[in-house]
Write an enzyme that holds these catalytic residues in place. Sequence first.
Site, PDB file in Angstrom:
ATOM      1  CG  ASP A  80      -0.234  -0.096   2.766  1.00 37.48           C
ATOM      2  OD1 ASP A  80       0.627  -0.626   2.716  1.00 37.48           O
ATOM      3  OD2 ASP A  80      -0.706   0.528   3.565  1.00 37.48           O
ATOM      4  CD  GLU A 141       4.397   0.535   6.939  1.00 39.47           C
ATOM      5  OE1 GLU A 141       5.223   0.630   7.878  1.00 39.47           O
ATOM      6  OE2 GLU A 141       3.849   1.333   6.258  1.00 39.47           O
TER       7      GLU A 141
HETATM    8 ZN   LIG Z   1       6.896   2.583   3.893  1.00 40.41          ZN
END
Ligand SMILES: [Zn+2]
Length: 377
Positions: A80, A141
Amino acid sequence: MTIDHERLATVFTTLCEIDSPPKQEGRVAAYLRSLFTDMGAEVHEDDSASQTGSDCGNLFVRFPDGGLDKDPVFFNCHMDTVLPATGVKVKREGEIFSSVGDTVLGSDDKAGIAALIEVMRTLQEKNIPYGPVEYIFTTCEEIGLLGVKALDPSSIKAKIGYALDSSGINRVIVGAPAANRITAKIKGIAAHAGLSPEKGISAIHLAAKAIARLKLGKLDRESTANIGLIEGGTATNIIPESVTVHGEVRSHTLSKLEEYIQEIKSVFQEEVDNWTDTESIVDGKPSLDFRVIEDYPVMKLDKESAVIKRVEEAAGSLAEELDYVVAGGGSDANIFNSFGLQCAILSTGMDKVHSTRETIKLSDMALTADLVLAIVT
Ligand SMILES: [Zn+2]
């Protein structure tokens, strides 16, 4: 120089132009799945999507036998990117990549992914023997390490690994703080602010007195605290009945983290307890609901650990010097370390990340690939 810079540039551009905001990593995952399957890898997607809310799971890519007897090693990147991330168009000027300006570039973390792809292409094409390698591509993340927190560590064969997820060049992150989020919810009593303010208890006033007493910012060499969000009240003519204060504390030492959080809690508690109704008019007392949520655990790697020795040796073979530093934030690596897997973070050359001014230089990205190649061979 074994890494093909132009091919790296092409795969990097392709990856960046597949939009992947958090929870929408599915298209990148599908691209990687097909690419690595064609390269002969064992590819497996876990079932973390139901926990993360993403349109795909974490992706595990394995090359178990490269013909070299070495300890297995894993590499990690997140799929992401931060926002704005819709309609990414890559601009290249010489060696420098950026977005056209209205989105992030996404070199965080696609520079790492591109480097991993190019490393494996090089190894296979040139028949270079390598040790067992796993690539772990996570989701979400950037919105709280959700993907890695939902993955099953027993599915990882290697005991040591590297997250390719830092700005800088030839930089190794060996430590990162633990962080906890806090919320302090104060309940007072609502009353008309003009007609009968003496019957109310202002939750906002109590919170303000507490916040004014807090030690915030840099608390010591390795700890920080911040109040970042306040929600409360309903109208200017109503004594506010409730307010919620959101903040965070980070520290490289767990005992300090706990100590600072206790300090903050006791300040809020004191302000609530010290409230007095001198004229006995108010029907009730204020109260505090204080909560702590563990965001991510501390990460601390020893200079003598296997994971640091291996990257040091790899850099030595390239005649490169590494810079060992401590980070101020958490990432997937914090969670891998908490699984008992030693995981250091390597720089990829990305710069001005988390902004639309993000850039990366091709030769820096290639340097990352060189280092990864040296680690596995
Ligand atoms: Zn990163």
